[in-house]
Design a protein around this motif. Structure first.
Motif, PDB file in Angstrom:
ATOM      1  N   VAL A   1       0.516  -1.197  -0.019  1.00  0.00           N
ATOM      2  CA  VAL A   1      -0.060  -0.139   0.039  1.00  0.00           C
ATOM      3  C   VAL A   1       0.936   1.103   0.012  1.00  0.00           C
ATOM      4  CG1 VAL A   1      -1.699   1.145   1.309  1.00  0.00           C
ATOM      5  CG2 VAL A   1      -1.744  -1.167   1.402  1.00  0.00           C
ATOM      6  N   LEU A   2       0.532   2.054  -1.025  1.00  0.00           N
ATOM      7  CA  LEU A   2       1.317   3.412  -0.938  1.00  0.00           C
ATOM      8  C   LEU A   2       0.419   4.413  -0.296  1.00  0.00           C
ATOM      9  CD1 LEU A   2       3.980   5.071  -2.112  1.00  0.00           C
ATOM     10  CD2 LEU A   2       2.411   5.389  -4.172  1.00  0.00           C
ATOM     11  N   HIS A   3       1.105   5.102   0.618  1.00  0.00           N
ATOM     12  CA  HIS A   3       0.547   6.035   1.760  1.00  0.00           C
ATOM     13  C   HIS A   3       1.083   7.201   1.470  1.00  0.00           C
ATOM     14  CE1 HIS A   3      -1.447   7.460   5.380  1.00  0.00           C
ATOM     15  NE2 HIS A   3      -0.205   8.022   5.883  1.00  0.00           N
ATOM     16  N   ASP A   4       0.289   8.590   1.394  1.00  0.00           N
ATOM     17  CA  ASP A   4       0.602   9.818   1.242  1.00  0.00           C
ATOM     18  C   ASP A   4       0.498  10.348   2.634  1.00  0.00           C
ATOM     19  OD1 ASP A   4       0.711  12.791   1.038  1.00  0.00           O
ATOM     20  OD2 ASP A   4      -0.249  12.597  -0.860  1.00  0.00           O
ATOM     21  N   ARG A   5       1.728  10.904   3.255  1.00  0.00           N
ATOM     22  CA  ARG A   5       1.561  11.459   4.655  1.00  0.00           C
ATOM     23  C   ARG A   5       0.907  12.491   4.875  1.00  0.00           C
ATOM     24  NH1 ARG A   5       7.611   9.304   5.519  1.00  0.00           N
ATOM     25  NH2 ARG A   5       7.156   7.586   7.127  1.00  0.00           N
ATOM     26  N   ILE A   6       0.978  13.585   3.796  1.00  0.00           N
ATOM     27  CA  ILE A   6       0.163  14.790   3.700  1.00  0.00           C
ATOM     28  C   ILE A   6      -1.234  14.638   3.822  1.00  0.00           C
ATOM     29  CG2 ILE A   6       0.063  16.794   2.701  1.00  0.00           C
ATOM     30  CD1 ILE A   6       3.172  16.828   1.795  1.00  0.00           C
ATOM     31  N   SER A   7      -1.759  14.006   2.633  1.00  0.00           N
ATOM     32  CA  SER A   7      -3.097  13.925   2.601  1.00  0.00           C
ATOM     33  C   SER A   7      -3.869  12.729   3.209  1.00  0.00           C
ATOM     34  CB  SER A   7      -3.570  13.874   0.965  1.00  0.00           C
ATOM     35  OG  SER A   7      -3.233  12.466   0.455  1.00  0.00           O
ATOM     36  N   GLY A   8      -2.986  11.818   3.484  1.00  0.00           N
ATOM     37  CA  GLY A   8      -3.669  10.563   4.217  1.00  0.00           C
ATOM     38  C   GLY A   8      -4.092   9.602   3.166  1.00  0.00           C
ATOM     39  N   ALA A   9      -4.134   9.878   2.015  1.00  0.00           N
ATOM     40  CA  ALA A   9      -4.635   9.071   0.934  1.00  0.00           C
ATOM     41  C   ALA A   9      -3.732   7.725   0.694  1.00  0.00           C
ATOM     42  CB  ALA A   9      -4.656   9.716  -0.412  1.00  0.00           C
ATOM     43  N   GLU A  10      -4.425   6.579   0.597  1.00  0.00           N
ATOM     44  CA  GLU A  10      -3.656   5.415  -0.008  1.00  0.00           C
ATOM     45  C   GLU A  10      -4.208   4.632  -1.104  1.00  0.00           C
ATOM     46  OE1 GLU A  10      -2.880   4.011   4.639  1.00  0.00           O
ATOM     47  OE2 GLU A  10      -4.535   3.081   4.060  1.00  0.00           O
ATOM     48  N   LEU A  11      -3.036   3.977  -1.942  1.00  0.00           N
ATOM     49  CA  LEU A  11      -3.144   3.315  -3.223  1.00  0.00           C
ATOM     50  C   LEU A  11      -2.847   1.901  -2.949  1.00  0.00           C
ATOM     51  CD1 LEU A  11      -3.703   3.398  -5.939  1.00  0.00           C
ATOM     52  CD2 LEU A  11      -1.354   4.233  -6.350  1.00  0.00           C
ATOM     53  N   ASP A  12      -4.101   1.199  -2.815  1.00  0.00           N
ATOM     54  CA  ASP A  12      -3.702  -0.458  -2.624  1.00  0.00           C
ATOM     55  C   ASP A  12      -3.261  -0.938  -4.125  1.00  0.00           C
ATOM     56  OD1 ASP A  12      -4.896   0.181  -0.167  1.00  0.00           O
ATOM     57  OD2 ASP A  12      -6.472  -1.418  -0.261  1.00  0.00           O
TER      58      ASP A  12
END
Length: 80
Positions: free
Chosen positions: A51-62
């Motif tokens: 899972v790729l996680h964006d620390r700023i937005s909190g969005a995640e890409l599975d």
């Protein structure tokens, strides 16, 4: 510290593939977070890694994701 984190497991073939896709998409090198020895991360990401996680937005890409998908995901998180 990178803006992005890749949640993954030790000896994970899909995680290795994800790293290749992220390189193809020219993602700034993400921090690697291995979930194997963390009960909270295991509970959250156990069946989802990588899972790729964006620390700023909190969005995640599975997973699964392709380079084009990652580039679009990044673009959607970049202020215009």
């Amino acid at each position: 510290m990178s803006r992005y984190v890749l949640y993954q497991r030790d000896d994970c073939h899909l995680c290795d593939l994800a790293l290749e896709v992220l390189a193809q998409a020219r993602v700034p090198e993400p921090d690697s977070m291995f979930i194997d020895d963390d009960a909270a991360l295991e509970a959250r990401y156990g069946v989802r890694v990588p899972v790729l996680h964006d620390r700023i937005s909190g969005a995640e890409l599975d997973w699964p994701f392709a380079a084009a998908t990652v580039r679009q995901w990044l673009q959607d998180r970049t202020p215009q």
